[in-house]
Design an enzyme around this catalytic site. Structure first.
Site, PDB file in Angstrom:
ATOM      1  N   LYS A 116       0.823  -1.211   0.000  1.00  0.00           N
ATOM      2  CA  LYS A 116       0.000   0.000   0.000  1.00  0.00           C
ATOM      3  C   LYS A 116       0.852   1.253   0.000  1.00  0.00           C
ATOM      4  O   LYS A 116       0.489   2.260  -0.609  1.00  0.00           O
ATOM      5  CB  LYS A 116      -0.946   0.011   1.210  1.00  0.00           C
ATOM      6  N   LYS A 198      -4.516 -10.560  -5.840  1.00  0.00           N
ATOM      7  CA  LYS A 198      -5.740 -10.660  -5.027  1.00  0.00           C
ATOM      8  C   LYS A 198      -6.846  -9.758  -5.578  1.00  0.00           C
ATOM      9  O   LYS A 198      -6.565  -8.639  -6.006  1.00  0.00           O
ATOM     10  CB  LYS A 198      -5.381 -10.235  -3.591  1.00  0.00           C
ATOM     11  N   LYS A 201     -11.100  -4.318  -3.722  1.00  0.00           N
ATOM     12  CA  LYS A 201     -12.050  -3.264  -4.032  1.00  0.00           C
ATOM     13  C   LYS A 201     -11.365  -1.973  -4.441  1.00  0.00           C
ATOM     14  O   LYS A 201     -12.004  -1.064  -4.964  1.00  0.00           O
ATOM     15  CB  LYS A 201     -13.020  -3.040  -2.862  1.00  0.00           C
TER      16      LYS A 201
HETATM   17  P1  AMP Z   1     -10.843  -5.516   3.606  1.00  0.00           P
HETATM   18  O1  AMP Z   1     -11.676  -5.295   2.398  1.00  0.00           O
HETATM   19  O2  AMP Z   1      -9.394  -5.346   3.307  1.00  0.00           O
HETATM   20  O3  AMP Z   1     -11.302  -4.744   4.787  1.00  0.00           O
HETATM   21  O4  AMP Z   1     -11.017  -7.050   3.963  1.00  0.00           O
HETATM   22  C1  AMP Z   1     -12.040  -7.527   4.793  1.00  0.00           C
HETATM   23  C2  AMP Z   1     -12.015  -9.035   4.868  1.00  0.00           C
HETATM   24  O5  AMP Z   1     -12.190  -9.616   3.579  1.00  0.00           O
HETATM   25  C3  AMP Z   1     -10.697  -9.609   5.405  1.00  0.00           C
HETATM   26  O6  AMP Z   1     -10.982 -10.745   6.185  1.00  0.00           O
HETATM   27  C4  AMP Z   1      -9.963 -10.001   4.169  1.00  0.00           C
HETATM   28  O7  AMP Z   1      -9.028 -11.009   4.392  1.00  0.00           O
HETATM   29  C5  AMP Z   1     -11.119 -10.494   3.299  1.00  0.00           C
HETATM   30  N1  AMP Z   1     -10.775 -10.363   1.872  1.00  0.00           N
HETATM   31  C6  AMP Z   1     -10.575  -9.211   1.187  1.00  0.00           C
HETATM   32  N2  AMP Z   1     -10.271  -9.459  -0.097  1.00  0.00           N
HETATM   33  C7  AMP Z   1     -10.278 -10.826  -0.225  1.00  0.00           C
HETATM   34  C8  AMP Z   1     -10.047 -11.719  -1.315  1.00  0.00           C
HETATM   35  N3  AMP Z   1      -9.736 -11.271  -2.533  1.00  0.00           N
HETATM   36  N4  AMP Z   1     -10.146 -13.054  -1.085  1.00  0.00           N
HETATM   37  C9  AMP Z   1     -10.472 -13.516   0.139  1.00  0.00           C
HETATM   38  N5  AMP Z   1     -10.687 -12.740   1.217  1.00  0.00           N
HETATM   39  C10 AMP Z   1     -10.607 -11.401   1.042  1.00  0.00           C
END
Ligand code: AMP
Ligand code: TRP
Length: 331
Positions: A116, A198, A201
């Site tokens: 990041k 990965k 968003k």
């Molecule tokens: P975040 O959007 O970074 O706040 O992620 C929130 C949750 O979603 C966390 O548990 C991440 O590990 C999970 N997560 C986000 N992106 C992915 C992805 N591409 N595959 C699996 N888990 C994800």
């Protein structure tokens, strides 16, 4: 809502954009599996979201949308605690304290920070660096046993465990040491445009991620354009990362094993796999979308939910925070 005999889970998602099916399959779906057997704290981690630039109007909307998504996915606010991180001051407070028990070297090794910080240019906010300490605080404040997350969060969780163990051995048993809960096939949903990356968003290419709120046409378009390979065989292996990713998404819905999917699609083409996946995704997401839209029309109800969540979260977390302060020597 807080059953002493049950173990506790804590997890959270940042309201930093539109939630993707990565968030859904990697995190929320696993919360649903666990929710009845645990005391649950599901947080909307808005303090984490501001480690990268957010537009106030959009942030406000997204915080409520994440709450609406939690509810629409089937999390019952009468059984689980749903709250907004910035409403509960203990998180920022413990985070400061744990700043003093975490080393620069540990934080510098965090992969998410490295990635990041490269994206934000020369002026890197300190919050991006100390982000994992706030996450450790979230978890440790609730005597959490289990943290259901995607595999990208494993390193942060290990750090949380290290910080907790360090504090416990410096003073005495204070924090419970949390365990990760990471489900293999869904723990890393990959980008539809680059299956070695990965799904995120915050990706600049909209076609690389599927939003939980994407309509039928977008789902059809994005899946049909997803990158595969020229091998032409539906096989679950690392040489075909695009197909492997589509199979992982599919089995997150059907509950099959990769082998069962391979057998079912033997002799069939990628088009058929994509067609089935599209229709499964539409069936999975459209009822959730309808509910989210309903909840978003009822802001009073959302306020009722997060207000109740805030009160419980504060009472539970403040007990631990007071214990921490006492051990340190604060009066
Ligand atoms: P975040 O959007 O970074 O706040 O992620 C929130 C949750 O979603 C966390 O548990 C991440 O590990 C999970 N997560 C986000 N992106 C992915 C992805 N591409 N595959 C699996 N888990 C994800
Ligand atoms: N850092 C997590 C992510 O980006 C979100 C998060 C913040 C979290 N605090 C948490 C997840 C506590 C689990 C537990 O995915």
């Amino acid at each position: 809502m807080n059953n002493q005999n049950m173990k506790t889970i804590f997890s959270g998602i940042q309201p930093s954009g539109d939630l993707t099916i990565g968030n859904y399959f990697g995190a929320i779906k696993n919360w649903l599996k666990l929710k009845d057997e645990y005391n649950c704290f599901f947080c909307i981690v808005d303090l984490h979201a501001i480690t990268v630039k957010q537009e106030p109007k959009k942030l406000r909307e997204k915080i409520l949308e994440v709450l609406a998504i939690y509810l629409a996915c089937g999390i019952d606010p009468n059984k689980s605690n749903l709250f907004i991180q910035s409403h509960v001051s203990t998180h920022a407070e413990l985070s400061w304290i744990l700043n003093c028990y975490t080393y620069m070297g540990e934080l510098s090794r965090m992969t998410q920070y490295k990635e990041k910080s490269l994206k934000v240019g020369e002026s890197i906010p300190v919050g991006l660096f100390t982000y994992p300490i706030l996450m450790a605080s979230d978890i440790l404040l609730y005597n959490t046993d289990l943290v259901p997350v995607g595999s990208d969060q494993k390193q942060h969780l290990e750090l949380a465990r290290d910080i907790a163990e360090r504090f416990n051995s410096l003073y005495s048993e204070t924090f419970k040491i949390p365990e990760p809960y990471i489900v293999q096939n869904s723990s890393r949903i990959m980008s539809l445009q680059n299956p070695l990356k990965k799904m995120s968003k915050s990706d600049e290419n909209e076609n690389s991620y599927l939003k939980i709120m994407d309509d039928e046409n977008s789902i059809k378009r994005k899946i049909s354009r997803s990158i595969t390979d020229s091998m032409g065989v539906i096989s679950y292996n690392d040489d075909q990362p695009g197909i492997k990713n589509l199979i992982n998404i599919l089995i997150s819905i059907t509950g099959e094993t990769p082998k069962e999917v391979e057998e079912r699609f033997e002799g069939k083409g990628y088009g058929e796999l994509k067609k089935e996946l599209t229709s499964l995704l539409i069936d999975e997401l459209s009822p959730i979308q309808k509910q989210v839209n309903e909840f978003m029309k009822n802001k009073d109800y959302l306020e009722e939910v997060y207000t109740k969540g805030k009160e419980t979260a504060y009472i539970v977390s403040n007990k631990i925070l007071r214990k921490v302060k006492r051990k340190i020597g604060f009066i």
